[in-house]
Design a protein around this motif. Structure first.
Motif, PDB file in Angstrom:
ATOM      1  N   GLY A  41       1.152  -1.123  -0.035  1.00  0.00           N
ATOM      2  CA  GLY A  41      -0.355  -0.163   0.155  1.00  0.00           C
ATOM      3  C   GLY A  41       0.977   0.848  -0.138  1.00  0.00           C
ATOM      4  O   GLY A  41       0.951   2.162  -0.767  1.00  0.00           O
ATOM      5  N   LEU A  42       1.653   0.800   1.033  1.00  0.00           N
ATOM      6  CA  LEU A  42       2.705   2.713   0.571  1.00  0.00           C
ATOM      7  C   LEU A  42       3.528   2.976  -0.638  1.00  0.00           C
ATOM      8  O   LEU A  42       3.734   3.894  -1.246  1.00  0.00           O
ATOM      9  N   ILE A  43       3.903   1.559  -1.103  1.00  0.00           N
ATOM     10  CA  ILE A  43       4.579   1.667  -2.510  1.00  0.00           C
ATOM     11  C   ILE A  43       3.709   1.992  -3.397  1.00  0.00           C
ATOM     12  O   ILE A  43       3.662   2.505  -4.408  1.00  0.00           O
ATOM     13  N   ALA A  44       2.492   1.241  -3.365  1.00  0.00           N
ATOM     14  CA  ALA A  44       1.278   2.815  -4.530  1.00  0.00           C
ATOM     15  C   ALA A  44       1.380   3.548  -4.452  1.00  0.00           C
ATOM     16  O   ALA A  44       0.899   4.727  -5.337  1.00  0.00           O
ATOM     17  N   MET A  45       1.149   3.470  -3.202  1.00  0.00           N
ATOM     18  CA  MET A  45       1.357   5.259  -2.172  1.00  0.00           C
ATOM     19  C   MET A  45       2.547   6.139  -3.178  1.00  0.00           C
ATOM     20  O   MET A  45       2.143   7.896  -4.155  1.00  0.00           O
ATOM     21  N   VAL A  46       3.930   5.615  -3.232  1.00  0.00           N
ATOM     22  CA  VAL A  46       4.425   6.359  -3.750  1.00  0.00           C
ATOM     23  C   VAL A  46       4.534   6.922  -5.347  1.00  0.00           C
ATOM     24  O   VAL A  46       5.078   6.864  -5.923  1.00  0.00           O
ATOM     25  N   ILE A  47       4.050   5.174  -5.782  1.00  0.00           N
ATOM     26  CA  ILE A  47       4.267   5.146  -7.295  1.00  0.00           C
ATOM     27  C   ILE A  47       2.683   6.767  -7.869  1.00  0.00           C
ATOM     28  O   ILE A  47       2.990   7.344  -8.848  1.00  0.00           O
ATOM     29  N   CYS A  48       1.543   6.529  -7.093  1.00  0.00           N
ATOM     30  CA  CYS A  48       0.791   7.852  -7.075  1.00  0.00           C
ATOM     31  C   CYS A  48       1.455   8.494  -6.924  1.00  0.00           C
ATOM     32  O   CYS A  48       0.621   9.508  -8.097  1.00  0.00           O
ATOM     33  N   GLY A  49       2.711   9.230  -5.974  1.00  0.00           N
ATOM     34  CA  GLY A  49       2.935  10.460  -6.584  1.00  0.00           C
ATOM     35  C   GLY A  49       3.662  10.720  -7.286  1.00  0.00           C
ATOM     36  O   GLY A  49       3.560  12.200  -7.549  1.00  0.00           O
ATOM     37  N   LEU A  50       4.908  10.230  -8.231  1.00  0.00           N
ATOM     38  CA  LEU A  50       5.438  10.057  -9.028  1.00  0.00           C
ATOM     39  C   LEU A  50       3.623   9.994 -10.732  1.00  0.00           C
ATOM     40  O   LEU A  50       4.193  11.303 -11.239  1.00  0.00           O
ATOM     41  N   GLY A  51       2.983   9.325 -10.584  1.00  0.00           N
ATOM     42  CA  GLY A  51       1.771  10.072 -11.260  1.00  0.00           C
ATOM     43  C   GLY A  51       0.905  11.291 -11.298  1.00  0.00           C
ATOM     44  O   GLY A  51       0.794  12.040 -12.163  1.00  0.00           O
TER      45      GLY A  51
END
Length: 808
Positions: free
Chosen positions: A690-700
């Motif tokens: 979930g935290l990794i998903a948030m990081v990738i969302c941040g990149l998006g």
């Protein structure tokens, strides 16, 4: 042509280093997560698939019902069932019983001077290797478990005992809850398969002890003694439903009278062995639910990474607009432009796949730690990883590259070359929709993190009906330890740092396998209630601070108390149709083999949680046995002060009285928490990814904010010239993203609410799903969005307006 496309792709990567790095790292992170979770899924799906004709192997499931509403399904059967089915049903090709002796969690093994405990020591029929496939490194599978006192060891245990020497025909001593007996090593199996049957060694059913009981007294019990996992291998092309019908006919033929005497209705069914690990709902929630969660997380993280690629590619569309316009003017077809841009995407994906494989290798130790697996890159899964990588490369390349390819190739050359290309209307809504989708997933995952964390905290902190703090547990695993119970208890009690000592058959956190059907005066077995029986010593309830709500507790007079005196829990009293005050002094009865046994209720205790919060509290009673041999555990309440010295003193006392049983202890509260290891693993997986998903969302978001800043470059310059402050510009640019997060939040809440309710259904005792959890998840997403967007917004707002207006 391909060489030219590759050169252009590499040149674009080099000229846009930052965006290329974000693209490659974002995709690599998504692909790495997907590969890790794919390896996890592969491992979970591999259980019991290796057996020859795995589709023909079944486990017998027993279901019990009574007129009083008792309804329970268990994955075990009575001792004679499996072998009777082999004898009387033509479709049963082979049968085997494989069981861990009740209450025996550790087995004592001696070889020369080596003396140690070993888990998962099972007793099995000689037909074990006819039904299940085990790769024997040493020994003959047809003869390995035929003779009495034969043992087949795992390769790991054989190496622990004998090093690199052959193990065959060596003699070791084993205690499986009784005397140390000599066993001849007749085989060694390799541990190269996943199976729901966890075994470090198998002893032959023809041996003394529990094997002898199953063959003699147990062989007469068609209704009771349902503690043995039993398996059937059916003939090819069998009709499962027809076999189940015949099984129940055999059961009625031999056990109808016994079941009637117990007041129970018992039916048998078959459960496919290949489905047990993931799909079985017998006594547990199906693990496949967790696998669906993991697969969804893998898919969503990959989608988020692909969305980032699309957003970052279109954010830089203006850089390619002139190139596309010139190529079209020079005669390039749209199909060739699509092929070129897709090829460039594949180049980026290829780099991302390479980086992802490195990330997977680096992350595997941590991943194995949180999942309690032992996954690695090896020859066994090389082809799987290769195929998964190729498939991910193609899928990711097509998904991530298709939208930019068709979008960029759609530019009209006249508009591009005249500088009239409008990037804001053609795809803005789609990009915004993709960001909403990203954050919807992220908010659902954050809600999951919060809910699971709160449920785990609830289970850790809930009042279980007893005090487990500062309690040490001393297992009594051998006959010698059982015989020394009284002197051991007395000497430990003499220690000034020991507050109290008592014993029991089943400690809290373990399943009580012993049960009986009881009825009150004027009733019969048809009206009986199934109650779990735990043998305890005087002081047990006081040591654990269990609440007595009626009657009295047990005294130190073991001879008097062992005369069928009972203390019931509140649930038992309710099932029997009494109130706590009214049942004290009442007689309860149990009929067995034509004889009536009488008991007297002397007290009622408040309900407590013997098992995990996944299960409802069952009717339970305490009784004092006529022999201390019935106590499998000693529990001591210790003072926190001078703890190390206290343990050393207890160990010294143990060794002075018990010579052939190693000293060991555990903490009761830690034993109880082990019941939730699977839930904690799922929590760690969801939290980490979930935290990794948030990081990738941040990149998006960074990609979209970059696109917005680029699109509104001149507007920002004009606003600054007209007197707008940096704060006003940042607020203006952030407002649109806040709106996207709010939309994502509205969509995510019902999805998260449904998902969390489904997960919590696996607990009999659970937290309520409160609205504050969703608000916190939305705030987390909003904060991450604002931090990400603010970087590019502030950078644009603080730029020199002259740079943006110079072309005007």
């Amino acid at each position: 042509m391909l060489r030219n496309y590759l050169k252009i792709a590499l040149r674009n990567l080099f000229h846009n280093r930052i965006y290329s790095a974000i693209n490659i790292f974002g995709l690599a992170l998504g692909v790495a997560c997907c590969l890790l979770l794919a390896l996890y899924i592969q491992d979970e799906l591999s259980y019991d698939k290796h057996h020859d004709r795995a589709g023909d192997i079944y486990r017998i499931v027993s279901k019990f019902q009574s007129e009083r509403g008792f309804n329970e399904k268990i994955a075990t059967a009575s001792p004679p069932l499996a072998m009777a089915m082999k004898e009387e049903i033509p479709e049963v090709e082979s049968a085997v019983r494989v069981f861990n002796p009740p209450s025996v969690l550790q087995n004592l093994i001696r070889y020369h001077e080596s003396l140690f405990y070993e888990t998962d020591g099972l007793i099995a029929d000689s037909t074990l290797f006819d039904v299940f496939k085990y790769d024997l490194k040493e020994g003959n599978p047809k003869k390995a478990l035929v003779q009495a006192n034969s043992v087949v060891l795992s390769e790991r245990l054989a190496h622990k005992l004998f090093g690199n020497e052959p193990a065959l025909d060596k003699i070791i001593s084993i205690s499986q809850g009784g005397k140390l007996r000599e066993y001849n090593v007749t085989g060694v199996f390799r541990e190269n398969y996943n199976s729901h049957i966890k075994a470090n060694f198998f002893t032959s059913m023809t041996s003394a002890g529990w094997g002898e009981y199953v063959r003699t007294d147990g062989a007469k019990q068609w209704a009771g003694n349902n503690f043995i996992p039993s398996y059937l291998k059916l003939t090819a092309g069998h009709d499962k439903a027809a076999v189940e019908k015949k099984m129940n006919a055999v059961l009625l033929k031999h056990g109808a009278e016994a079941m009637k005497a117990l007041g129970l209705y018992k039916t048998l069914s078959l459960e496919a062995v290949k489905d047990i690990y993931l799909k079985s709902d017998v006594g547990q929630s199906p693990r496949i639910t967790y696998l669906y969660v993991v697969a969804s997380i893998a898919l969503f993280i990959l989608l988020i990474a692909c969305i980032n690629f699309m957003n970052l590619s279109t954010a830089k569309a203006t850089k390619r607009a002139a190139e596309i316009g010139i190529r079209k003017t020079m005669g390039a077809f749209r199909s060739s432009l699509v092929s070129q841009i897709l090829g460039e995407a594949m180049v980026i994906v290829a780099f991302a796949i390479i980086v992802s494989l490195v990330l997977v290798q680096l992350a595997l130790p941590f991943f194995n730690q949180i999942t309690d697996k032992n996954i690695s890159f090896n020859s066994g899964n090389f082809m799987y990883i290769l195929l998964a990588s190729v498939a991910l490369a193609i899928i990711t390349g097509l998904v991530a590259g298709s939208y930019p390819a068709f979008y960029l190739s759609s530019f009209q050359p006249a508009q591009v070359l005249k500088g009239k290309l409008n990037l804001g209307n053609s795809a803005g809504r789609l990009r915004q929709g993709l960001v909403v989708f990203q954050f919807m997933i992220a908010i659902v995952l954050v809600c999951g993190i919060f809910i699971i964390s709160r449920q785990l905290d609830f289970m850790r902190e809930k009042n279980l009906g007893f005090d487990s703090n500062a309690k040490i547990v001393l297992p009594l695993r051998t006959e010698e330890a059982h015989n020394q119970y009284d002197p051991l208890k007395k000497q430990i009690e003499d220690n000034s740092n020991i507050k109290a000592v008592s014993g029991c058959n089943y400690i809290p956190g373990t399943t009580i396998w012993n049960d009986m059907m009881f009825y009150s005066d004027g009733g019969n077995m048809d009206k009986a209630v199934d109650i779990r029986r735990n043998s305890i010593d005087a002081g047990y309830m006081e040591l654990l601070n269990m609440k007595l709500i009626a009657g009295r507790s047990f005294t130190d007079n073991r001879k008097m108390e062992s005369q069928n005196k009972l203390i019931l829990n509140r649930t038992s009293v309710s099932k029997l149709g009494f109130t706590p005050e009214k049942i004290v002094g009442q007689n309860l009865h149990f009929d067995w083999e034509g004889k009536k046994y009488d008991f007297q209720v002397i007290g009622v205790m408040e309900d407590y949680h013997q098992n995990s919060l996944h299960e409802e509290i069952k009717p339970t009673l305490f009784e004092v046995p006529d022999s201390t041999r019935r106590y499998d555990y000693m529990i001591a309440s210790v003072s926190a002060a001078n703890f190390e010295q206290t343990i050393q003193s207890v160990e010294k006392t143990w060794k002075s009285l018990i010579h052939d049983t190693p000293f060991e202890y555990s903490f009761l509260d830690q034993n109880i928490q082990k019941q939730y290891d699977e839930d904690r693993r799922v929590s760690k997986i969801i939290t980490s990814f979930g935290l990794i998903a948030m990081v990738i969302c941040g990149l998006g978001l960074y990609g979209l904010s970059s696109y917005m800043a680029e699109r509104r470059f001149k507007e920002i310059g004009i606003r600054k010239v007209m007197g707008a402050s940096v704060q006003q510009i940042v607020t203006m640019m952030s407002a649109e993203f806040v709106k996207l997060v709010v939309i994502a939040f509205v969509i995510a809440v019902p999805i998260a609410w449904y998902g969390m309710h489904k997960w919590l259904e696996g607990f009999a005792y659970k937290i309520p799903v409160e609205w504050m959890v969703f608000v916190l998840a939305g705030l987390v997403a909003l904060v991450i969005a604002l931090i990400t967007v603010s970087f590019e917004s502030i950078k644009s707002a603080m730029g020199n307006p002259v740079d943006s207006l110079r072309s005007e």
